[in-house]
Design a protein around this motif. Structure first.
Motif, short mmCIF file in Angstrom:
data_model
loop_
_atom_site.label_atom_id
_atom_site.label_comp_id
_atom_site.label_asym_id
_atom_site.label_seq_id
_atom_site.Cartn_x
_atom_site.Cartn_y
_atom_site.Cartn_z
N ILE A 32 0.81 -1.21 0.00
CA ILE A 32 0.00 0.00 0.00
C ILE A 32 0.85 1.26 0.00
CG2 ILE A 32 -1.83 1.27 1.20
CD1 ILE A 32 -2.65 -1.39 2.49
N ASP A 33 1.78 1.36 0.92
CA ASP A 33 2.56 2.59 1.06
C ASP A 33 3.77 2.60 0.13
OD1 ASP A 33 0.98 4.01 3.01
OD2 ASP A 33 1.53 2.43 4.41
N LEU A 34 4.50 3.71 0.12
CA LEU A 34 5.53 3.93 -0.89
C LEU A 34 6.83 3.20 -0.60
CD1 LEU A 34 5.02 7.79 -1.33
CD2 LEU A 34 3.94 5.92 -2.59
N ILE A 35 7.12 2.96 0.67
CA ILE A 35 8.39 2.36 1.08
C ILE A 35 8.10 1.22 2.03
CG2 ILE A 35 10.62 2.79 2.22
CD1 ILE A 35 10.25 5.75 1.53
N ALA A 36 8.87 0.14 1.92
CA ALA A 36 8.73 -1.00 2.82
C ALA A 36 9.74 -0.89 3.95
CB ALA A 36 8.94 -2.31 2.05
N GLY A 37 9.30 -1.19 5.15
CA GLY A 37 10.20 -1.15 6.29
C GLY A 37 9.46 -0.83 7.57
N HIS A 38 10.20 -0.35 8.59
CA HIS A 38 9.56 -0.01 9.85
C HIS A 38 10.29 1.13 10.56
CE1 HIS A 38 12.53 -3.11 11.21
NE2 HIS A 38 12.65 -2.31 12.27
N ILE A 39 9.64 1.65 11.57
CA ILE A 39 10.18 2.75 12.37
C ILE A 39 11.33 2.20 13.23
CG2 ILE A 39 9.65 4.40 14.21
CD1 ILE A 39 6.73 4.36 13.18
N PRO A 40 12.45 2.90 13.31
CA PRO A 40 13.55 2.45 14.16
C PRO A 40 13.09 2.22 15.60
CG PRO A 40 14.27 4.24 12.75
CD PRO A 40 12.78 4.13 12.57
N THR A 41 13.57 1.15 16.20
CA THR A 41 13.29 0.68 17.57
C THR A 41 11.91 0.05 17.73
OG1 THR A 41 12.35 2.67 18.63
CG2 THR A 41 14.77 2.53 18.49
N ALA A 42 11.04 0.13 16.72
CA ALA A 42 9.73 -0.50 16.83
C ALA A 42 9.87 -2.02 16.85
CB ALA A 42 8.83 -0.08 15.68
N ILE A 43 9.04 -2.65 17.66
CA ILE A 43 9.00 -4.11 17.67
C ILE A 43 7.76 -4.57 16.93
CG2 ILE A 43 10.26 -4.24 19.85
CD1 ILE A 43 7.60 -4.89 21.23
N ASN A 44 7.79 -5.80 16.46
CA ASN A 44 6.69 -6.32 15.65
C ASN A 44 5.89 -7.36 16.42
OD1 ASN A 44 6.35 -8.43 12.74
ND2 ASN A 44 5.12 -6.67 13.26
N ILE A 45 4.62 -7.04 16.68
CA ILE A 45 3.67 -8.00 17.23
C ILE A 45 2.47 -7.99 16.30
CG2 ILE A 45 2.36 -8.77 19.24
CD1 ILE A 45 4.14 -7.09 21.00
N PRO A 46 2.47 -8.82 15.25
CA PRO A 46 1.37 -8.81 14.29
C PRO A 46 0.02 -8.99 14.97
CG PRO A 46 3.19 -10.15 13.48
CD PRO A 46 3.50 -9.82 14.91
N PHE A 47 -0.98 -8.28 14.51
CA PHE A 47 -2.30 -8.33 15.14
C PHE A 47 -2.89 -9.73 15.13
CE2 PHE A 47 -3.73 -8.00 10.78
CZ PHE A 47 -4.92 -8.71 10.77
N VAL A 48 -2.46 -10.58 14.18
CA VAL A 48 -3.01 -11.94 14.11
C VAL A 48 -2.67 -12.74 15.35
CG1 VAL A 48 -3.07 -12.02 11.59
CG2 VAL A 48 -1.00 -12.76 12.80
N LEU A 49 -1.67 -12.32 16.12
CA LEU A 49 -1.35 -13.02 17.36
C LEU A 49 -2.43 -12.82 18.41
CD1 LEU A 49 2.50 -12.44 17.71
CD2 LEU A 49 1.30 -14.39 16.73
N ASN A 50 -3.34 -11.88 18.18
CA ASN A 50 -4.47 -11.69 19.09
C ASN A 50 -5.55 -12.74 18.89
OD1 ASN A 50 -3.24 -9.24 19.85
ND2 ASN A 50 -4.36 -8.09 18.28
N LEU A 51 -5.44 -13.52 17.82
CA LEU A 51 -6.57 -14.32 17.35
C LEU A 51 -6.29 -15.82 17.36
CD1 LEU A 51 -7.42 -12.17 14.20
CD2 LEU A 51 -8.56 -12.09 16.44
N HIS A 52 -7.38 -16.57 17.52
CA HIS A 52 -7.34 -18.00 17.23
C HIS A 52 -7.37 -18.19 15.71
CE1 HIS A 52 -7.95 -19.13 21.40
NE2 HIS A 52 -9.02 -18.37 21.49
N ASP A 53 -7.19 -19.43 15.28
CA ASP A 53 -7.18 -19.71 13.85
C ASP A 53 -8.51 -19.37 13.18
OD1 ASP A 53 -4.58 -20.57 14.02
OD2 ASP A 53 -5.09 -22.71 14.13
N ASP A 54 -9.61 -19.44 13.94
CA ASP A 54 -10.92 -19.15 13.35
C ASP A 54 -11.24 -17.66 13.30
OD1 ASP A 54 -11.45 -18.56 15.99
OD2 ASP A 54 -13.15 -19.93 16.20
#
Length: 286
Positions: free
Chosen positions: A191-213
């Motif tokens: 979607i956005d113009l550049i791929a990457g992340h903010i320095p020092t940010a950690i990654n906890i994908p939102f899918v970890l909030n969910l069960h498989d269903d």
């Protein structure tokens, strides 16, 4: 009776709607280019439609100034709620077609941020509601206009671009990026113009909030996932972001579901940060 959880289960909605529907507002907040047409083809019976692009975000031309989905002014949101027939006493239940992980959570956050008491996200979204046998209908339900909602300012904590820039330069704030790991790592950016992340940010994908269903994990599991961050730096020093300030609200909903304080939302998110000539961590090459 609805529990204190910000989530409502499909069977709870069925019981509630059959008991007393006079003050209930069911909202389809599905987003995407065909969301309204899909809503008209099939939505949960009685649901009205809320538009992410025009009602839950400010319409803007420059994503460098607030990101792709900046918040509307509280005054504008007050008028939106009036057009949706939502008053301070309404029981609002919101769903979307992304199992609650997209604009449903954003609308939930916005309502909580203006002090609304009774607002819930339908756990599992449209998909689980259909499996539970909730009746659907076609066409468009037109809400009855009510008086403008009394608002003054957004009451839940936020972080600005400047706040995040300062936070990324210290070790006193935890910045949580909820996008999928490939986007965070700079492997691709759809979607956005550049791929990457903010320095020092950690990654906890939102899918970890969910069960498989697609339903949320239980309170204990979510508490175990997020409580350590709050115990380390406190809720005022946790900033959550995504691509444009929408999916980040899913993780804020997870915090609330765990009984934890809601951290700061960086509404501009990666869509704003990546357009402002700021430091970025992109994919490393060997």
């Amino acid at each position: 009776m609805i529990t204190v959880s910000p989530l409502i289960q499909p069977h709870e909605w069925i019981a509630l709607s059959q008991h007393d529907a006079s003050n209930l507002v069911l909202v389809d907040a599905s987003a995407g280019p065909n969301a309204f047409e899909n809503y008209k083809q099939q939505h949960l019976q009685g649901a009205i439609f809320a538009n992410l692009e025009t009602q839950l975000a400010e319409v803007g031309e420059d994503a460098a100034l607030g990101g792709r989905h900046p918040l509307p002014t509280p005054e504008s949101f007050s008028e939106t709620l009036a057009h949706l027939g939502i008053s301070p006493t309404s029981y609002v239940v919101i769903y979307d077609d992304k199992k609650g992980s997209n604009a449903a959570a954003r609308f939930w956050w916005m309502l909580k941020a203006v002090g609304h008491t009774h607002v819930y996200v339908l756990d599992g979204g449209l998909q689980l509601a259909l499996q539970a046998g909730i009746h659907t209908s076609q066409g468009e339900n037109i809400p009855q206009y009510t008086t403008p909602y009394p608002t003054s300012d957004w009451a839940l904590p936020q972080a600005t671009l400047t706040d995040v820039q300062k936070a990324s330069e210290t070790n006193r704030t935890t910045i949580i990026d909820v996008r999928d790991t490939a986007r965070y790592a700079g492997q691709h950016e759809p979607i956005d113009l550049i791929a990457g992340h903010i320095p020092t940010a950690i990654n906890i994908p939102f899918v970890l909030n969910l069960h498989d269903d697609g339903t949320f994990k239980d309170k204990e599991a979510l508490h175990a996932l997020y409580a350590p961050f709050l115990s380390t730096v406190g809720p005022d020093n946790v900033i959550v972001h995504c691509g444009s300030g929408v999916t980040a609200c899913h993780t804020l909903l997870a915090f609330a579901s765990a009984g934890l304080p809601i951290p700061r939302l960086y509404v501009g998110s990666w869509s704003e940060w990546s357009r402002n000539n700021l430091p970025m961590i992109t994919q490393k090459t060997n």
